[in-house]
Design an enzyme around this catalytic site. Structure first.
Site, PDB file in Angstrom:
ATOM      1  N   ASN A 152       0.798  -1.221   0.000  1.00 36.14           N
ATOM      2  CA  ASN A 152       0.000   0.000   0.000  1.00 36.14           C
ATOM      3  C   ASN A 152       0.831   1.272   0.000  1.00 36.14           C
ATOM      4  O   ASN A 152       0.289   2.351  -0.161  1.00 36.14           O
ATOM      5  CB  ASN A 152      -0.951   0.012   1.209  1.00 36.14           C
ATOM      6  CG  ASN A 152      -0.230  -0.273   2.501  1.00 36.14           C
ATOM      7  OD1 ASN A 152       0.395  -1.317   2.644  1.00 36.14           O
ATOM      8  ND2 ASN A 152      -0.287   0.653   3.438  1.00 36.14           N
ATOM      9  N   THR A 238     -25.098  -9.035  12.715  1.00 39.83           N
ATOM     10  CA  THR A 238     -26.016  -8.767  11.602  1.00 39.83           C
ATOM     11  C   THR A 238     -25.237  -8.217  10.422  1.00 39.83           C
ATOM     12  O   THR A 238     -24.420  -7.304  10.572  1.00 39.83           O
ATOM     13  CB  THR A 238     -27.100  -7.763  12.053  1.00 39.83           C
ATOM     14  OG1 THR A 238     -27.785  -8.342  13.158  1.00 39.83           O
ATOM     15  CG2 THR A 238     -28.085  -7.458  10.933  1.00 39.83           C
ATOM     16  N   CYS A 326       1.956   8.974   8.888  1.00 39.44           N
ATOM     17  CA  CYS A 326       1.020   9.970   9.408  1.00 39.44           C
ATOM     18  C   CYS A 326      -0.216   9.283   9.982  1.00 39.44           C
ATOM     19  O   CYS A 326      -0.944   9.862  10.767  1.00 39.44           O
ATOM     20  CB  CYS A 326       0.617  10.940   8.322  1.00 39.44           C
ATOM     21  SG  CYS A 326       0.273  10.158   6.769  1.00 39.44           S
TER      22      CYS A 326
HETATM   23  N1  PLP Z   1      -4.414  -3.694   4.183  1.00 44.19           N
HETATM   24  C1  PLP Z   1      -3.922  -2.842   3.271  1.00 44.19           C
HETATM   25  C2  PLP Z   1      -2.805  -3.274   2.375  1.00 44.19           C
HETATM   26  C3  PLP Z   1      -4.459  -1.548   3.169  1.00 44.19           C
HETATM   27  O1  PLP Z   1      -3.962  -0.704   2.278  1.00 44.19           O
HETATM   28  C4  PLP Z   1      -5.513  -1.177   4.036  1.00 44.19           C
HETATM   29  C5  PLP Z   1      -6.086   0.183   4.000  1.00 44.19           C
HETATM   30  O2  PLP Z   1      -5.422   1.155   4.268  1.00 44.19           O
HETATM   31  C6  PLP Z   1      -5.992  -2.124   4.966  1.00 44.19           C
HETATM   32  C7  PLP Z   1      -5.414  -3.364   5.005  1.00 44.19           C
HETATM   33  C8  PLP Z   1      -7.107  -1.801   5.911  1.00 44.19           C
HETATM   34  O3  PLP Z   1      -8.349  -1.902   5.260  1.00 44.19           O
HETATM   35  P1  PLP Z   1      -9.646  -1.232   5.927  1.00 44.19           P
HETATM   36  O4  PLP Z   1      -9.483   0.240   5.760  1.00 44.19           O
HETATM   37  O5  PLP Z   1     -10.778  -1.791   5.107  1.00 44.19           O
HETATM   38  O6  PLP Z   1      -9.699  -1.670   7.327  1.00 44.19           O
END
Ligand code: PLP
Length: 387
Positions: A152, A238, A326
């Protein structure tokens, strides 16, 4: 006109997704677990969404369990597989560049007495399957291995198919955080051979607070939430009907548009990266040169703080993200960039751009014009910039 360049953080809700959700936020309020017609209609909507998500993942509908998002999926996979009643948790194998949801779940298990083996990455943020094999074999048989499908922060795509095969050979359950990969590059759970994969709706133009876990047919995964028989006893609570319907529609749109959008975003991203390198000195693109999510351009600029660039670009109408953590409110350099061997002082000057569906070539052109000015101004004030 402002431009949104931070699709790895979240994406705008697609108007067609909102339309699909609308009835379930209003008149269609039935609880899918109840037995009358109003409830049955909600249940049918949830099952339609399950089929749509399954189609995007190359899975069967019964292999999809709805969750509240990627964070829940990551926590569920690690904790449900590693925790053992009356004993210390089983060993976890993971990488140094995972999302905090995986890293901190592993840290929690470590605090309970479990062992965590971290697999290092190369300078492009890529995990070497041979290093995973070594980590799998180094001690107690792992209770779970978890390696993300795409990163990410730098967009690097990991070789999860090869890693899944290594895990299967050894009988080690394999989970992948597929939050960033799904909907942007092909992700076929059966072909990859993973046991578990977490996905999140708000990264694919769906609503926030909903996601799904792919659980391979026949794979035993203990429930993480207790207190209800929903999702065939696998996830109590739910079901978020409107959210799930939105995720289903988002999955359908992602699948239909994947190839065309992938090519379009890759071309836009390349233009952006080349433009940055051509216009501004001492810029380095981070992440893998080819095995990278389309439209993903993360880079470091020497002599400038990432946060300062973010704010400077925001003032010009561009929403980007800086590589500093951040998210935790601190200005620690990104653990991903450090794991890739980037020195802390360089990692401080990182920016992540992640393009998406509504971005245009015109916006990229405008960004390139503005960016040089912003960096020049910041470097002129910087005590660390040596020109
Ligand atoms: N895993 C990765 C690689 C992500 O980029 C993110 C989001 O920032 C998440 C997990 C977390 O996902 P969520 O925001 O749906 O909890």
């Amino acid at each position: 006109m402002a431009a949104y360049f931070d699709h790895a953080a979240t994406t705008p809700l697609d108007p067609a997704v909102l339309e699909a959700m609308r009835p379930y936020l209003a008149g269609e309020y039935g609880n899918p677990a109840s037995l009358y017609e109003l409830a049955n209609r909600a249940e049918r909507a949830v099952e339609r969404a399950r089929a749509q998500v399954a189609a995007l993942l190359g899975a069967e509908p019964r292999e999809i369990v709805f969750t509240s998002g990627g964070t829940e999926g990551d926590n569920w996979a690690l904790k449900a597989l590693a925790l053992r009643e009356g004993r210390a948790p089983g060993r976890v194998v993971t990488s140094t560049v995972e999302h905090h949801a995986v890293i901190e779940s592993a840290e929690y298990l470590e605090k309970l007495g479990g062992e965590v083996t971290h697999v290092a990455v190369d300078g492009h943020g890529r995990v070497d399957p041979a290093a995973v094999a070594e980590a799998l074999d180094v001690g107690e048989k792992p209770a779970v291995a978890s390696i993300m499908a795409a990163n990410n922060e730098v967009g690097t795509i990991e070789p999860v198919g090869q890693i899944a095969a290594l895990c299967r050979e050894r009988g080690v359950p394999f989970h992948t955080d597929a939050v960033q990969a799904v909907g942007k590059v092909p992700f076929d759970a059966h072909a990859l051979g993973v046991d578990l994969a977490s996905i999140s709706s708000h990264k694919i133009y769906g609503p926030k607070g909903v996601g799904a876990m792919y659980v391979r047919r026949g794979f035993r995964l203990a429930g993480f939430m207790h207190g209800g028989a929903q999702e065939r006893g696998r996830r109590a609570g739910t079901v978020n009907v409107a959210g799930v319907v939105g995720l289903g529609k988002a999955a359908e749109l992602a699948r239909e548009g994947l190839e065309a959008e992938r090519a379009r975003l890759a071309a836009l991203g390349e233009r952006l990266a080349e433009g940055l390198l051509g216009r501004v000195p001492k810029i380095a693109i981070t992440g893998h040169p080819t095995e990278r999510l389309p439209g993903f351009v993360s880079f470091t600029a020497q002599g400038v703080e990432g946060e300062a660039m973010l704010l400077g670009l925001d003032a010009e109408g561009f929403a980007v993200s800086s590589g500093s953590a951040c998210t935790t409110g601190s200005l620690e350099p990104s653990h991903v960039l450090l794991a890739m061997g980037i020195p802390p002082e360089v990692a401080h000057g990182s920016v992540r751009i992640s393009l998406g569906r509504e971005n245009t070539g015109e916006e990229v052109g405008r960004f390139l014009e503005v960016f040089g000015r912003v960096v020049e101004r910041l470097r002129a004030m910087s005590p660390t910039w040596k020109g």
